[in-house]
Design a protein around this motif. Structure first.
Motif, PDB file in Angstrom:
ATOM      1  N   TYR A 184      25.405  27.953  78.460  1.00 57.77           N
ATOM      2  CA  TYR A 184      25.182  26.732  77.760  1.00 57.77           C
ATOM      3  C   TYR A 184      24.114  26.809  76.793  1.00 57.77           C
ATOM      4  CZ  TYR A 184      25.300  23.133  74.096  1.00 57.77           C
ATOM      5  OH  TYR A 184      25.432  22.381  72.976  1.00 57.77           O
ATOM      6  N   GLU A 185      23.133  26.995  77.416  1.00 59.85           N
ATOM      7  CA  GLU A 185      21.310  27.137  77.488  1.00 59.85           C
ATOM      8  C   GLU A 185      21.071  28.464  76.735  1.00 59.85           C
ATOM      9  OE1 GLU A 185      21.929  29.358  80.821  1.00 59.85           O
ATOM     10  OE2 GLU A 185      22.296  27.599  80.751  1.00 59.85           O
ATOM     11  N   ASP A 186      22.388  29.377  77.334  1.00 55.57           N
ATOM     12  CA  ASP A 186      21.178  31.146  76.551  1.00 55.57           C
ATOM     13  C   ASP A 186      21.556  30.181  74.960  1.00 55.57           C
ATOM     14  OD1 ASP A 186      20.768  33.372  76.499  1.00 55.57           O
ATOM     15  OD2 ASP A 186      22.834  33.891  75.865  1.00 55.57           O
ATOM     16  N   PHE A 187      22.324  29.770  74.102  1.00 56.63           N
ATOM     17  CA  PHE A 187      22.523  29.094  72.435  1.00 56.63           C
ATOM     18  C   PHE A 187      21.344  29.149  72.144  1.00 56.63           C
ATOM     19  CE2 PHE A 187      26.460  30.074  74.185  1.00 56.63           C
ATOM     20  CZ  PHE A 187      27.338  30.360  73.275  1.00 56.63           C
ATOM     21  N   THR A 188      20.336  29.053  72.843  1.00 56.14           N
ATOM     22  CA  THR A 188      19.328  28.347  71.679  1.00 56.14           C
ATOM     23  C   THR A 188      17.767  30.093  71.828  1.00 56.14           C
ATOM     24  OG1 THR A 188      18.304  26.580  73.262  1.00 56.14           O
ATOM     25  CG2 THR A 188      16.555  27.586  72.399  1.00 56.14           C
ATOM     26  N   ARG A 189      18.181  30.654  73.202  1.00 53.76           N
ATOM     27  CA  ARG A 189      17.472  31.767  72.545  1.00 53.76           C
ATOM     28  C   ARG A 189      18.787  33.076  71.213  1.00 53.76           C
ATOM     29  NH1 ARG A 189      19.870  36.955  73.679  1.00 53.76           N
ATOM     30  NH2 ARG A 189      21.066  36.114  74.659  1.00 53.76           N
ATOM     31  N   ILE A 190      20.099  32.482  71.066  1.00 57.32           N
ATOM     32  CA  ILE A 190      20.916  33.284  70.465  1.00 57.32           C
ATOM     33  C   ILE A 190      20.257  32.779  69.115  1.00 57.32           C
ATOM     34  CG2 ILE A 190      23.107  33.732  69.092  1.00 57.32           C
ATOM     35  CD1 ILE A 190      24.337  33.255  72.478  1.00 57.32           C
ATOM     36  N   ILE A 191      20.352  31.926  68.585  1.00 57.99           N
ATOM     37  CA  ILE A 191      19.698  30.662  67.451  1.00 57.99           C
ATOM     38  C   ILE A 191      18.197  30.858  67.026  1.00 57.99           C
ATOM     39  CG2 ILE A 191      18.959  28.994  66.570  1.00 57.99           C
ATOM     40  CD1 ILE A 191      21.639  28.925  66.245  1.00 57.99           C
ATOM     41  N   ASN A 192      17.378  31.389  67.581  1.00 55.26           N
ATOM     42  CA  ASN A 192      15.881  31.534  67.486  1.00 55.26           C
ATOM     43  C   ASN A 192      15.945  33.528  66.788  1.00 55.26           C
ATOM     44  OD1 ASN A 192      15.093  29.705  68.734  1.00 55.26           O
ATOM     45  ND2 ASN A 192      14.512  29.680  70.284  1.00 55.26           N
ATOM     46  N   ASN A 193      16.876  33.792  67.702  1.00 55.71           N
ATOM     47  CA  ASN A 193      17.375  35.704  67.151  1.00 55.71           C
ATOM     48  C   ASN A 193      17.466  35.512  66.526  1.00 55.71           C
ATOM     49  OD1 ASN A 193      16.296  36.487  69.563  1.00 55.71           O
ATOM     50  ND2 ASN A 193      18.358  36.751  70.568  1.00 55.71           N
ATOM     51  N   HIS A 194      18.595  34.344  65.342  1.00 57.14           N
ATOM     52  CA  HIS A 194      19.062  34.491  64.145  1.00 57.14           C
ATOM     53  C   HIS A 194      18.128  34.422  63.404  1.00 57.14           C
ATOM     54  CE1 HIS A 194      23.336  35.244  66.423  1.00 57.14           C
ATOM     55  NE2 HIS A 194      23.626  35.955  65.576  1.00 57.14           N
ATOM     56  N   GLN A 195      17.542  32.989  63.939  1.00 56.50           N
ATOM     57  CA  GLN A 195      16.423  32.793  62.937  1.00 56.50           C
ATOM     58  C   GLN A 195      15.478  34.082  62.716  1.00 56.50           C
ATOM     59  OE1 GLN A 195      15.639  30.121  61.427  1.00 56.50           O
ATOM     60  NE2 GLN A 195      14.285  31.008  60.076  1.00 56.50           N
ATOM     61  N   LEU A 196      14.937  34.674  63.795  1.00 58.37           N
ATOM     62  CA  LEU A 196      14.015  36.290  63.083  1.00 58.37           C
ATOM     63  C   LEU A 196      14.935  36.997  62.435  1.00 58.37           C
ATOM     64  CD1 LEU A 196      11.596  37.517  64.768  1.00 58.37           C
ATOM     65  CD2 LEU A 196      12.875  37.913  65.931  1.00 58.37           C
ATOM     66  N   TYR A 197      15.947  37.473  62.223  1.00 57.74           N
ATOM     67  CA  TYR A 197      17.014  37.439  61.441  1.00 57.74           C
ATOM     68  C   TYR A 197      16.360  37.574  59.880  1.00 57.74           C
ATOM     69  CZ  TYR A 197      19.687  41.272  63.824  1.00 57.74           C
ATOM     70  OH  TYR A 197      20.798  42.358  63.896  1.00 57.74           O
ATOM     71  N   ILE A 198      16.580  36.285  59.521  1.00 53.89           N
ATOM     72  CA  ILE A 198      15.903  35.779  58.443  1.00 53.89           C
ATOM     73  C   ILE A 198      14.422  35.822  58.159  1.00 53.89           C
ATOM     74  CG2 ILE A 198      15.573  33.384  57.174  1.00 53.89           C
ATOM     75  CD1 ILE A 198      18.381  32.448  58.520  1.00 53.89           C
ATOM     76  N   GLU A 199      13.889  35.662  58.974  1.00 49.54           N
ATOM     77  CA  GLU A 199      12.338  35.838  58.525  1.00 49.54           C
ATOM     78  C   GLU A 199      12.478  37.815  58.176  1.00 49.54           C
ATOM     79  OE1 GLU A 199       9.921  34.253  61.943  1.00 49.54           O
ATOM     80  OE2 GLU A 199      11.455  32.119  61.384  1.00 49.54           O
ATOM     81  N   ALA A 200      12.704  38.523  59.055  1.00 50.94           N
ATOM     82  CA  ALA A 200      12.082  39.206  58.788  1.00 50.94           C
ATOM     83  C   ALA A 200      12.823  39.962  57.750  1.00 50.94           C
ATOM     84  CB  ALA A 200      13.732  40.903  59.944  1.00 50.94           C
ATOM     85  N   ILE A 201      13.886  39.382  57.248  1.00 49.86           N
ATOM     86  CA  ILE A 201      14.825  39.489  55.377  1.00 49.86           C
ATOM     87  C   ILE A 201      13.645  39.240  54.654  1.00 49.86           C
ATOM     88  CG2 ILE A 201      16.599  39.549  54.105  1.00 49.86           C
ATOM     89  CD1 ILE A 201      18.457  39.741  56.958  1.00 49.86           C
ATOM     90  N   GLU A 202      13.264  37.830  54.758  1.00 49.37           N
ATOM     91  CA  GLU A 202      12.607  37.288  53.912  1.00 49.37           C
ATOM     92  C   GLU A 202      11.451  38.070  53.825  1.00 49.37           C
ATOM     93  OE1 GLU A 202      11.707  33.058  52.950  1.00 49.37           O
ATOM     94  OE2 GLU A 202      11.944  33.115  54.713  1.00 49.37           O
ATOM     95  N   THR A 203      10.756  38.495  54.872  1.00 55.46           N
ATOM     96  CA  THR A 203       9.219  38.915  54.919  1.00 55.46           C
ATOM     97  C   THR A 203       9.170  40.574  54.404  1.00 55.46           C
ATOM     98  OG1 THR A 203       8.957  39.645  57.212  1.00 55.46           O
ATOM     99  CG2 THR A 203       7.898  37.450  56.238  1.00 55.46           C
ATOM    100  N   LYS A 204      10.379  41.100  54.024  1.00 53.63           N
ATOM    101  CA  LYS A 204      10.921  42.641  54.455  1.00 53.63           C
ATOM    102  C   LYS A 204       9.589  42.976  55.127  1.00 53.63           C
ATOM    103  CE  LYS A 204      12.096  41.959  49.200  1.00 53.63           C
ATOM    104  NZ  LYS A 204      13.218  41.509  49.841  1.00 53.63           N
ATOM    105  N   ASN A 205       8.951  43.061  56.463  1.00 51.59           N
ATOM    106  CA  ASN A 205       8.497  43.289  57.226  1.00 51.59           C
ATOM    107  C   ASN A 205       9.415  44.198  58.334  1.00 51.59           C
ATOM    108  OD1 ASN A 205       6.768  43.327  59.976  1.00 51.59           O
ATOM    109  ND2 ASN A 205       5.737  41.976  59.548  1.00 51.59           N
TER     110      ASN A 205
END
Length: 243
Positions: A184-205
């Motif tokens: 269950y504790e692994d879901f913190t990492r999963i959420i962070n990964n998806h947040q990184l997806y959003i940041e990558a798309i937003e910044t086009k980095n």
């Protein structure tokens, strides 16, 4: 096939599904989970009785599952083939190919609305974690990635995704149910990964895009890197031809 009263596939996802689709989803889940083993003979009559439907939806379901190569049609039924480890790996090969291609396209597209939509989905994923709802989390997780793929409006990429989605959806659902119980504790990492997806798309980095793919597919990092480099070489060649 043994009598099965409890359904593996989330009934709440099937409110608008046809009888044939409901049987298809459930049989796929039972086969992929190993509940129905490779080599098992499926009888149309027995399945119709188990699912309390006529033989027509059963035939429809078996035809679909045969197209996915997880059963082999026989007279008046089918034999379960299942998926090998190689085929599991190939499913993720295709998924990584799609997502690397889509990320590169997004780097040159307006993405404000997409970022907003993904942020909303991410909030729904967080709520599902809070209430320990693995099924809802799985639904939102698939929706998150599908929303990214649909954003580039590429009909043939979408066709590949739609063909891949049913089996992949079952794999993700089974995996998330297991994780909710055991990691269950692994879901913190999963959420962070998806947040990184959003940041990558937003910044086009592009570096951030590669990093987000690494973290989401952390067991196939070298493959991500190779596919990304291949994509870059292909695009560079197209640009040179157009000059």
């Amino acid at each position: 096939m043994a009598e099965q009263k409890e359904f593996l596939y989330p009934v709440k996802w099937l409110s608008k599904a046809s009888a044939g689709d409901r049987v298809t989803y459930e049989l796929r889940m039972r086969i992929i989970s190993g509940m129905i083993e490779s080599g098992t003979v499926l009888s149309e009559n027995k399945l119709a009785a188990d699912f309390a439907v006529s033989r027509s939806p059963i035939r429809e379901a078996l035809k679909t599952l045969a197209s996915e190569k997880i059963i082999r049609l026989e007279r008046m039924g089918a034999t379960v083939v299942g998926l090998t480890e190689k085929e599991y790996a190939e499913i993720y090969d295709v998924r990584i190919l799609i997502e690397t291609f889509v990320f590169e396209r997004l780097a040159s597209m307006e993405s404000t609305e997409l970022v907003m939509e993904l942020s909303k989905i991410l909030e729904m994923m967080k709520i599902a974690i809070k209430y320990q709802d693995a099924d809802e989390f799985s639904y939102q997780d698939v929706l998150f990635h599908e929303t990214i793929i649909r954003a580039i409006n590429h009909s043939y990429i979408l066709m590949i995704w739609d063909n891949l989605k049913p089996v992949m959806e079952s794999l993700i659902l089974l995996s998330m149910r297991s994780r909710f119980k055991e990691k269950y504790e692994d879901f913190t990492r999963i959420i962070n990964n998806h947040q990184l997806y959003i940041e990558a798309i937003e910044t086009k980095n592009r570096d951030l895009m590669v990093k987000s793919l690494h973290q989401n597919f952390d067991d196939v990092q070298e493959k991500v890197e190779d596919l990304w480099r291949s994509q870059m070489r292909l695009l560079k060649g197209v640009e040179q031809q157009n000059d």
